[in-house]
Write a protein that holds these residues in place. Structure first.
Motif, PDB file in Angstrom:
ATOM      1  N   GLN A  56       0.696  -1.196   0.020  1.00 53.47           N
ATOM      2  CA  GLN A  56      -0.169   0.058   0.180  1.00 53.47           C
ATOM      3  C   GLN A  56       0.773   1.138   0.043  1.00 53.47           C
ATOM      4  OE1 GLN A  56      -3.065  -0.262  -0.653  1.00 53.47           O
ATOM      5  NE2 GLN A  56      -3.440  -2.483  -0.108  1.00 53.47           N
ATOM      6  N   THR A  57       1.938   1.285  -0.200  1.00 52.37           N
ATOM      7  CA  THR A  57       3.061   2.263  -0.438  1.00 52.37           C
ATOM      8  C   THR A  57       2.300   3.165  -1.386  1.00 52.37           C
ATOM      9  OG1 THR A  57       4.970   0.964   0.148  1.00 52.37           O
ATOM     10  CG2 THR A  57       5.220   3.176  -1.019  1.00 52.37           C
ATOM     11  N   GLY A  58       2.128   4.603  -0.760  1.00 47.36           N
ATOM     12  CA  GLY A  58       1.700   5.533  -1.770  1.00 47.36           C
ATOM     13  C   GLY A  58       0.191   5.658  -1.859  1.00 47.36           C
ATOM     14  N   THR A  59      -0.362   4.672  -1.358  1.00 46.65           N
ATOM     15  CA  THR A  59      -2.189   4.553  -1.400  1.00 46.65           C
ATOM     16  C   THR A  59      -2.509   5.777  -0.553  1.00 46.65           C
ATOM     17  OG1 THR A  59      -1.849   2.075  -1.513  1.00 46.65           O
ATOM     18  CG2 THR A  59      -4.066   3.400  -1.074  1.00 46.65           C
ATOM     19  N   PRO A  60      -3.564   6.637  -1.370  1.00 49.26           N
ATOM     20  CA  PRO A  60      -4.177   7.609  -0.495  1.00 49.26           C
ATOM     21  C   PRO A  60      -5.177   7.105   0.406  1.00 49.26           C
ATOM     22  CG  PRO A  60      -4.487   8.103  -3.095  1.00 49.26           C
ATOM     23  CD  PRO A  60      -3.775   6.765  -2.929  1.00 49.26           C
ATOM     24  N   ILE A  61      -5.280   7.757   1.601  1.00 40.39           N
ATOM     25  CA  ILE A  61      -6.279   7.456   2.508  1.00 40.39           C
ATOM     26  C   ILE A  61      -7.084   8.653   2.807  1.00 40.39           C
ATOM     27  CG2 ILE A  61      -6.806   6.310   4.895  1.00 40.39           C
ATOM     28  CD1 ILE A  61      -3.848   5.154   4.441  1.00 40.39           C
ATOM     29  N   ILE A  62      -8.255   8.425   2.601  1.00 42.73           N
ATOM     30  CA  ILE A  62      -9.248   9.545   3.135  1.00 42.73           C
ATOM     31  C   ILE A  62      -9.813   9.192   4.208  1.00 42.73           C
ATOM     32  CG2 ILE A  62     -11.272  10.802   2.380  1.00 42.73           C
ATOM     33  CD1 ILE A  62      -8.686  11.303   0.652  1.00 42.73           C
ATOM     34  N   PHE A  63     -10.128  10.244   5.424  1.00 46.55           N
ATOM     35  CA  PHE A  63     -10.612   9.982   6.573  1.00 46.55           C
ATOM     36  C   PHE A  63     -12.145  10.467   6.369  1.00 46.55           C
ATOM     37  CE2 PHE A  63      -8.024   9.346  10.530  1.00 46.55           C
ATOM     38  CZ  PHE A  63      -8.855   8.523  10.817  1.00 46.55           C
ATOM     39  N   LEU A  64     -13.353   9.705   6.453  1.00 52.07           N
ATOM     40  CA  LEU A  64     -14.601  10.005   6.292  1.00 52.07           C
ATOM     41  C   LEU A  64     -15.213   9.989   7.710  1.00 52.07           C
ATOM     42  CD1 LEU A  64     -17.111  11.005   4.669  1.00 52.07           C
ATOM     43  CD2 LEU A  64     -17.410   8.664   4.048  1.00 52.07           C
ATOM     44  N   THR A  65     -15.274  10.906   8.580  1.00 56.78           N
ATOM     45  CA  THR A  65     -15.833  10.604   9.865  1.00 56.78           C
ATOM     46  C   THR A  65     -16.704  12.082  10.299  1.00 56.78           C
ATOM     47  OG1 THR A  65     -14.770  10.604  12.119  1.00 56.78           O
ATOM     48  CG2 THR A  65     -13.772  11.970  10.599  1.00 56.78           C
ATOM     49  N   THR A  66     -17.284  11.827  11.325  1.00 53.05           N
ATOM     50  CA  THR A  66     -18.132  12.971  12.009  1.00 53.05           C
ATOM     51  C   THR A  66     -17.389  14.203  12.701  1.00 53.05           C
ATOM     52  OG1 THR A  66     -18.425  11.657  13.752  1.00 53.05           O
ATOM     53  CG2 THR A  66     -20.036  11.566  12.234  1.00 53.05           C
ATOM     54  N   GLU A  67     -16.096  13.623  13.028  1.00 58.72           N
ATOM     55  CA  GLU A  67     -15.073  14.502  13.646  1.00 58.72           C
ATOM     56  C   GLU A  67     -14.534  15.489  12.708  1.00 58.72           C
ATOM     57  OE1 GLU A  67     -14.053  14.057  16.891  1.00 58.72           O
ATOM     58  OE2 GLU A  67     -14.902  12.065  17.192  1.00 58.72           O
ATOM     59  N   SER A  68     -14.513  16.760  13.384  1.00 60.37           N
ATOM     60  CA  SER A  68     -14.077  17.832  12.520  1.00 60.37           C
ATOM     61  C   SER A  68     -12.764  18.770  13.335  1.00 60.37           C
ATOM     62  CB  SER A  68     -15.294  18.739  12.173  1.00 60.37           C
ATOM     63  OG  SER A  68     -15.937  19.292  13.125  1.00 60.37           O
ATOM     64  N   ASP A  69     -12.544  18.164  14.473  1.00 57.73           N
ATOM     65  CA  ASP A  69     -11.544  18.923  15.294  1.00 57.73           C
ATOM     66  C   ASP A  69     -10.214  18.954  14.670  1.00 57.73           C
ATOM     67  OD1 ASP A  69     -11.044  19.909  18.260  1.00 57.73           O
ATOM     68  OD2 ASP A  69      -9.754  18.088  17.911  1.00 57.73           O
TER      69      ASP A  69
END
Length: 122
Positions: free
Chosen positions: A74-87
């Motif tokens: 997974q080297t270089g794989t973009p990871i997007i956080f999809l969460t209710t947290e916005s802090d």
């Protein structure tokens, strides 16, 4: 060639909404119900992008990202956080763990597609 995306969220309805939005745009979607399952799937196959929730049972999103970042496949794989947290502090923790971007729930499908196209370059 279509992009392969792993979505990791403990909410089956949210996984379904993500799958509908992304598969409708031509992406191949693989689902996992928690960070532990997501990590196992990330160990088994290369993904073009990973979208993960933060708060999940068994393994949270931050822990999963840290483990995924150790995987050569997974080297270089973009990871997007999809969460209710916005802090801002949580955003910094996510970035330090290796997250590429952040999207707050509830998400608008067009927003998800726009971010996906930008991150994937297609």
């Amino acid at each position: 060639m279509t992009a392969s995306i792993l979505t990791v969220d403990d909410s089956s309805s949210l996984r379904m909404a993500i799958r509908i939005a992304l598969s409708g745009a031509g992406y191949t979607v693989t689902e996992a119900a928690d960070g532990q399952e997501g990590l196992a799937k990330a160990q088994a196959a290369k993904f073009d992008m990973i979208i993960t929730d933060l708060n999940m049972p068994n393994m949270d999103g931050l822990s999963m990202i840290k483990e995924v970042r150790k995987l050569p496949i997974q080297t270089g794989t973009p990871i997007i956080f999809l969460t209710t947290e916005s802090d801002d502090a949580m955003k910094q923790q996510a970035k330090a763990a290796g997250a590429t971007g952040w999207l707050v729930k509830p998400f608008v499908p067009d927003q998800l597609l726009k971010i996906s196209r930008k991150v994937l370059g297609r």
